[in-house]
Design a protein around this motif. Sequence first.
Motif, mmCIF file in Angstrom:
data_model
loop_
_atom_site.group_PDB
_atom_site.id
_atom_site.type_symbol
_atom_site.label_atom_id
_atom_site.label_comp_id
_atom_site.label_asym_id
_atom_site.label_seq_id
_atom_site.Cartn_x
_atom_site.Cartn_y
_atom_site.Cartn_z
ATOM 1 N N ASP A 1 0.836 -1.201 0.000
ATOM 2 C CA ASP A 1 0.000 0.000 0.000
ATOM 3 C C ASP A 1 0.873 1.256 0.000
ATOM 4 O O ASP A 1 0.548 2.236 -0.672
ATOM 5 C CB ASP A 1 -0.957 -0.007 1.205
ATOM 6 C CG ASP A 1 -2.058 1.031 1.084
ATOM 7 O OD1 ASP A 1 -2.439 1.360 -0.070
ATOM 8 O OD2 ASP A 1 -2.544 1.513 2.121
ATOM 9 N N ASP B 1 0.283 7.009 3.246
ATOM 10 C CA ASP B 1 0.052 5.795 4.044
ATOM 11 C C ASP B 1 0.639 5.834 5.455
ATOM 12 O O ASP B 1 0.807 4.792 6.070
ATOM 13 C CB ASP B 1 0.550 4.553 3.280
ATOM 14 C CG ASP B 1 -0.043 3.262 3.837
ATOM 15 O OD1 ASP B 1 -1.246 3.258 4.176
ATOM 16 O OD2 ASP B 1 0.700 2.261 3.957
ATOM 17 N N HIS C 1 -4.808 6.671 5.615
ATOM 18 C CA HIS C 1 -6.036 6.063 6.139
ATOM 19 C C HIS C 1 -5.854 5.497 7.549
ATOM 20 O O HIS C 1 -6.688 4.725 8.007
ATOM 21 C CB HIS C 1 -6.563 4.982 5.176
ATOM 22 C CG HIS C 1 -5.709 3.746 5.127
ATOM 23 N ND1 HIS C 1 -6.246 2.470 5.135
ATOM 24 C CD2 HIS C 1 -4.371 3.575 5.052
ATOM 25 C CE1 HIS C 1 -5.263 1.580 5.066
ATOM 26 N NE2 HIS C 1 -4.123 2.217 5.004
ATOM 27 N N HIS C 2 -4.766 5.864 8.224
ATOM 28 C CA HIS C 2 -4.549 5.384 9.588
ATOM 29 C C HIS C 2 -5.170 6.330 10.609
ATOM 30 O O HIS C 2 -5.091 7.542 10.447
ATOM 31 C CB HIS C 2 -3.052 5.240 9.875
ATOM 32 C CG HIS C 2 -2.413 4.170 9.052
ATOM 33 N ND1 HIS C 2 -1.842 4.427 7.829
ATOM 34 C CD2 HIS C 2 -2.302 2.843 9.262
ATOM 35 C CE1 HIS C 2 -1.391 3.284 7.329
ATOM 36 N NE2 HIS C 2 -1.657 2.313 8.171
ATOM 37 N N THR D 1 -4.705 3.201 1.364
ATOM 38 C CA THR D 1 -4.319 4.499 0.811
ATOM 39 C C THR D 1 -4.384 4.444 -0.716
ATOM 40 O O THR D 1 -4.732 5.430 -1.362
ATOM 41 C CB THR D 1 -2.907 4.892 1.285
ATOM 42 O OG1 THR D 1 -2.914 4.941 2.719
ATOM 43 C CG2 THR D 1 -2.491 6.249 0.756
ATOM 44 N N ASP E 1 -3.850 -4.577 1.370
ATOM 45 C CA ASP E 1 -4.379 -3.950 2.590
ATOM 46 C C ASP E 1 -5.762 -4.482 2.964
ATOM 47 O O ASP E 1 -6.238 -4.235 4.067
ATOM 48 C CB ASP E 1 -4.425 -2.416 2.454
ATOM 49 C CG ASP E 1 -3.256 -1.758 3.191
ATOM 50 O OD1 ASP E 1 -2.173 -2.385 3.253
ATOM 51 O OD2 ASP E 1 -3.407 -0.633 3.710
HETATM 52 MN MN LIG Z 1 -2.220 1.169 4.156
#
Ligand SMILES: [Mn+2]
Length: 328
Positions: free
Chosen positions: A29, A91, A117-118, A137, A167
């Motif tokens: 990712d 990411d 996206h964390h 991501t 992912d």
């Molecule tokens: Mn990721």
Amino acid sequence: MPIDWTPLRKLVAECDSFALTSHTRADCDAVGSELGLLYALESLGKRVRIINADAPPEHIRFIDVEGRVEVLGEGVTVEDVHQADAHIVCDTSAWGQLGAMADVIRSSPAQRLVIDHHQSGDDLGATVLKDDTAEATGRLIVEAMDALKVPISPKAAMPLFAAIATDTGWFRFPSVTPITYRTIARLMEAGANPTELFQQLYDRNTAARVRLHGRIMESIALELDGRVAFGQATDEDFQATGAAQADTEDVVNRLLSVEGVEVAVLLANMEPGLIKASLRSRTIVDVRPVAEKFGGGGHAKAAGVRYRGTIAEAKAALLAAIVEQFHD
Ligand SMILES: [Mn+2]
């Protein structure tokens, strides 16, 4: 929350050169998102480099067909990074995950943008374009390309497919939505080949890796009436099998496959006194606070932490923290 891509459009309009980066020990990712974004920006006539603190693990390097991922200190200087008009971090949004690139970006006068996206992260002093419900991501990069009105090129399609496929555990995690499949269909239409990709990713095990997995499976220990599973890879396991630390990747998901197990933890001895713990949940039990308690981070269903101590100490500490989550 869907992302408003206006800040990205503005940045692209203002800047001619970009340095993209991502977290150390990159996964598909991370690299796939960087490559997708690189090809998108290049198609708009921008000068773009991907500069990471370390090289991607060997087994995923094939997604970088043209060798576009460069490594800081290996023919790339701090000045090279600082020359870019803008930095885009993909990411991750944690300083601690950027390795040596953290200080380079911190000291750079260039504009900063994060696409991630964390849930966990730091203030990177950047414009943050984040959707923590996104499965990858890589999918956000496809959205970004739509916002920039850039078609998906064949070169971008394969790494972005790899980003989303890996992912999501090959499209089976709860983060998968109809949007995932629509995006994947577009990437396939643009030239991504899932069969080839799957073989390259998963059918290239070394015997050492499979032997290490055997030892980890053998070590499985169930706690809390079988609701928590621990597996371990000791220094001896690595030495006896000749496997590398990267060979533990994904094994934690196998531990989670035991019926009744809700949380799985893989403890791997990285170096003397340092244990890497990978945590997974398949229920409402949230493993992110468990990781955060010891300085790590991640998502509700997948988190990680580096624990100073022995495997036994890591296990005791993490189990106690997991038990608290069961009670919440
Ligand atoms: Mn990721």
